[in-house]
Design a protein around this motif. Structure first.
Motif, short mmCIF file in Angstrom:
data_model
loop_
_atom_site.label_atom_id
_atom_site.label_comp_id
_atom_site.label_asym_id
_atom_site.label_seq_id
_atom_site.Cartn_x
_atom_site.Cartn_y
_atom_site.Cartn_z
N GLY A 73 0.81 -1.20 0.00
CA GLY A 73 0.00 0.00 0.00
C GLY A 73 0.85 1.25 0.00
O GLY A 73 2.06 1.20 0.26
N PRO A 74 0.24 2.40 -0.29
CA PRO A 74 0.99 3.67 -0.27
C PRO A 74 1.52 3.96 1.12
O PRO A 74 0.84 3.75 2.12
N SER A 90 -9.24 12.62 10.92
CA SER A 90 -8.17 13.24 10.14
C SER A 90 -7.02 12.27 9.92
O SER A 90 -6.39 12.26 8.85
N GLN A 91 -6.73 11.43 10.91
CA GLN A 91 -5.65 10.46 10.77
C GLN A 91 -6.05 9.33 9.83
O GLN A 91 -5.22 8.82 9.07
N LEU A 92 -7.33 8.93 9.86
CA LEU A 92 -7.80 7.92 8.91
C LEU A 92 -7.62 8.39 7.48
O LEU A 92 -7.16 7.65 6.61
N LEU A 93 -7.99 9.64 7.23
CA LEU A 93 -7.84 10.19 5.89
C LEU A 93 -6.37 10.35 5.52
O LEU A 93 -5.99 10.17 4.36
N GLU A 94 -5.55 10.66 6.51
CA GLU A 94 -4.12 10.84 6.26
C GLU A 94 -3.47 9.57 5.73
O GLU A 94 -2.60 9.61 4.86
N VAL A 95 -3.89 8.40 6.26
CA VAL A 95 -3.26 7.13 5.85
C VAL A 95 -4.07 6.40 4.78
O VAL A 95 -3.75 5.25 4.46
N GLY A 96 -5.12 7.03 4.25
CA GLY A 96 -5.80 6.46 3.09
C GLY A 96 -7.08 5.72 3.36
O GLY A 96 -7.61 5.08 2.45
N GLY A 97 -7.62 5.76 4.58
CA GLY A 97 -8.87 5.09 4.87
C GLY A 97 -8.73 3.58 4.95
O GLY A 97 -7.63 3.02 4.97
N MET A 98 -9.88 2.90 4.97
CA MET A 98 -9.91 1.45 5.11
C MET A 98 -9.60 0.76 3.78
O MET A 98 -10.18 1.11 2.75
N VAL A 99 -8.72 -0.20 3.81
CA VAL A 99 -8.39 -0.94 2.60
C VAL A 99 -9.56 -1.85 2.24
O VAL A 99 -10.23 -2.41 3.12
N GLN A 100 -9.81 -2.00 0.94
CA GLN A 100 -10.93 -2.80 0.47
C GLN A 100 -10.44 -4.06 -0.23
O GLN A 100 -9.36 -4.09 -0.82
N ASN A 108 1.60 -4.44 3.97
CA ASN A 108 2.49 -3.61 4.77
C ASN A 108 3.90 -4.20 4.82
O ASN A 108 4.58 -4.11 5.84
N ARG A 109 4.32 -4.79 3.71
CA ARG A 109 5.61 -5.48 3.68
C ARG A 109 6.78 -4.54 3.97
O ARG A 109 7.83 -4.98 4.44
N ALA A 110 6.62 -3.25 3.70
CA ALA A 110 7.70 -2.31 3.98
C ALA A 110 7.96 -2.16 5.47
O ALA A 110 9.05 -1.72 5.88
N MET A 111 6.98 -2.55 6.31
CA MET A 111 7.17 -2.45 7.75
C MET A 111 7.95 -3.62 8.32
O MET A 111 8.51 -3.52 9.42
N LEU A 112 8.00 -4.74 7.60
CA LEU A 112 8.62 -5.95 8.14
C LEU A 112 10.12 -5.71 8.35
O LEU A 112 10.85 -5.41 7.40
#
Length: 621
Positions: free
Chosen positions: A175-176, A427-437, A494-498
């Motif tokens: 994800g972004p 505001s934080q939900l919108l900042e990170v792109g909302g819920m993934v579908q 979220n592979r970039a977090m691993l």
């Protein structure tokens, strides 16, 4: 509040069917990343594993008695002077990997590639371990026992399995990334490091100073499995971090924060429970100082969810509310629609089968007095204690949310907050792109993305709410398959977090959850394999003991379960034996969730990572 007619159509047979199967939706098996495989897939896996185990052990026995060739008891090299093999662990892992490849959801070429990948990685690792052990033994530097070598190989297998699945299965794309990068607070790293040192030192002292007691516990199968030290260290680590977690939460009790909030309830065929959910919110708002507005998002329901929700809203005296229609199926789609409509800064997401307890809103909202808090959750108590599923769920909640989640609070390691009840800043939900579908685990995904953006999640067991427990085995199977499958969807997105070394979640918690998912998937097959080796081939594995196998089910985890139950509610201890059996069933569901992953078909002349089109899974065998 929406004004609607008081009339509501009577519930007929179609409504009854909707209530029975209300749990099924497009989220049960997202078309791009999962397939709804019948239980025969998991059952076939177990039967095949047992059959292969018997076949391999019979072949080994025949070759030895025919004096054609000597075959060791396990897949080991340079075993001289390093002790005896008590349990053929490596053979089990090899057979488990082979069986998984045979039952992977793809074509023959992909299955072959999965088998070569799993077995090849494991063979190379075992070879390196045995060669190094032999060289160190020969040089007189150190003697690594056969048991230690097997355990090292077993731990490696727990990493090889998810690594292969993540590389080959069809999973969500990365994800972004958030606009801001998180950094591990020095205090969080220091807390975990100190607790880890205490756990290691405590386990070592317990084994050496109290060795007679430890030896007795091992003979009773209270300690054992992969080693008494590992069992003790794990529980000491969880206990010390839990103490820090409770200490952190206690400080938050002094905070006061009650802003206006929006309650967001996505509802798909929830006519049987939506009324109670709305009533509990109205009752909870009676003691909450801030204004509450409730949004029910009717998500493509085929029952009377809308009518019942509107009637329940008319009966409310402490909140206002409205019902929104979302014709496109999908919980994340409904949530994002609600987030777009909501204007309040704080959003309380509640599932339509959840009833919040007194003071739940106050306990959760006060944590947002801290500006770095991104999500807050509570403890999901079962609504009833009638069926065996209710009772097992009660113990599971005490362990998972009343103990382990609190221990994660101790070092800012909370990875996810269940969507049954979760509070966010809009505001934080919108900042990170909302819920993934279109994938499983959207509730944990949003928490992980908030963590990556520099916010932290808090799990407060003082915020009590009550959630529906599956009323049937079919519901339980659907629920757990969806839950356990989500770890692979979440990690892929979220592979970039691993191992990112920027968050405690990515550095420690996410890798641990992947390894733990692999351990849980192997538990039920391991028990069956141990029965075959210890009963049918007892003359071959003469030194095999039952205690380590039983300790895998019981052991220190059983003691910790009893202790946690005594702390929360002593009367619940009587459910612990039932819960221990449920853990095996949970392993069965975990195995089934890995078999529900889709692997893109492969041709020897095609690239090995070919993406499937939406819905293409239906064409697979």
């Amino acid at each position: 509040m929406t004004n609607v007619s008081q009339d509501r159509p009577p519930a007929g047979d179609s409504d009854h069917t909707a209530i029975v199967d209300h749990f099924r939706s497009v989220d049960s098996a997202p078309a791009d990343y999962a397939v709804d495989r019948p239980a025969s897939g998991t059952n076939g896996f177990l039967v095949t594993l047992v059959g292969l185990s018997i076949l391999v052990m019979c072949l080994r026995t025949f070759l030895i008695h025919s004096e054609l060739v000597y075959i060791p008891r396990d897949l080991v090299l340079f075993s001289e002077g390093r002790g005896n093999v008590e349990f053929p662990l490596r053979m089990f892992i090899a057979l488990f990997f082979l069986t998984y490849a045979l039952f992977a959801y793809s074509n023959g070429w992909r299955r072959l590639f999965i088998a070569v990948s799993l077995l090849g990685k494991f063979a190379i690792f075992c070879l390196v371990v045995d060669i190094l052990s032999g060289l160190l033994q020969h040089a007189g530097i150190v003697s690594i026992s056969m048991f230690a070598g097997q355990m090292i190989s077993g731990l490696a297998a727990l990493a090889i399995f998810p690594h292969t699945l993540l590389r080959q299965a069809q999973l969500p794309q990365q994800g972004p990334l958030p606009g801001t990068a998180a950094r591990i607070p020095l205090s969080s790293f220091f807390k975990l490091a100190c607790c880890l040192i205490i756990a290691m030192v405590g386990a070592a002292l317990a084994i050496h100073v109290f060795y007679p007691v430890v030896d007795v516990l091992k003979s009773w199968a209270i300690l054992g499995g992969i080693g008494a030290g590992v069992f003790l260290m794990q529980q000491i680590l969880a206990s010390t971090t839990a103490v820090l977690g409770f200490r952190t939460l206690r400080k938050s009790h002094e905070l006061h924060f009650a802003p206006p909030a929006a309650i967001l309830v996505p509802a798909h065929n929830e006519a049987h429970s939506i009324g109670a959910t709305i009533a509990s919110v109205d009752e909870g708002a009676a003691t909450y100082p801030g204004r509450i507005h409730l949004y029910v998002v009717n998500n493509a329901s085929s029952d009377t969810t809308r009518e019942i929700a509107e009637e329940a809203l008319r009966d409310c005296s402490h909140i206002t509310g409205e019902v929104l229609d979302c014709p496109t199926p999908g919980k994340a789609i409904a949530l994002n629609m609600g987030i777009d409509r909501i204007r309040e800064e704080f959003i309380v997401r509640i599932d339509a089968d959840t009833v919040i307890g007194p003071g739940c809103l106050e306990h959760a909202m006060r944590h947002f007095a801290e500006p770095d808090v991104g999500c807050v959750g509570g403890i999901p108590m079962p609504a009833e204690e009638k069926t065996w599923m209710d009772k097992c769920r009660l113990i599971e909640v005490y362990m998972r949310h009343g103990f382990f989640q609190v221990s994660l609070d101790g070092y800012d390691g909370v990875m996810g907050i269940p969507g049954m009840f979760a509070v966010y800043r809009r505001s934080q939900l919108l900042e990170v792109g909302g819920m993934v579908q279109g994938m499983n685990g959207e509730d944990t995904d949003i928490c992980m993305r908030l963590t990556a953006a520099g916010y932290r999640s808090v799990a407060d067991p003082n915020a009590v709410y009550y959630s529906e427990t599956p009323a049937s085995y079919a519901h339980l199977l659907e629920q757990r398959t969806r839950w356990f499958r989500s770890i692979y969807h979440l990690t892929a997105r979220n592979r970039a977090m691993l191992f990112d070394r920027q968050t405690m979640v990515g550095t420690f918690v996410l890798p641990f959850n992947l390894v733990n998912a692999a351990r849980r998937a192997m538990l039920a097959p391991l028990i069956l394999y141990a029965v075959v080796a210890g009963v049918a081939f007892q003359s071959t594995f003469t030194s095999m003991r039952w205690q380590p196998v039983v300790a895998t089910l019981l052991g220190m985890s059983m003691i910790m379960t009893v202790v946690v139950c005594l702390i929360w509610r002593p009367g619940s201890v009587k459910y612990v034996p039932m819960y221990l059996v449920f853990r095996v069933l949970r392993s069965y569901f975990t195995l089934g969730s890995t078999l529900s992953l889709i692997y893109p078909p492969m041709h020897p002349r095609m690239p090995r990572r070919v993406r499937l089109r939406r819905g293409a899974s239906a064409a697979l065998p």
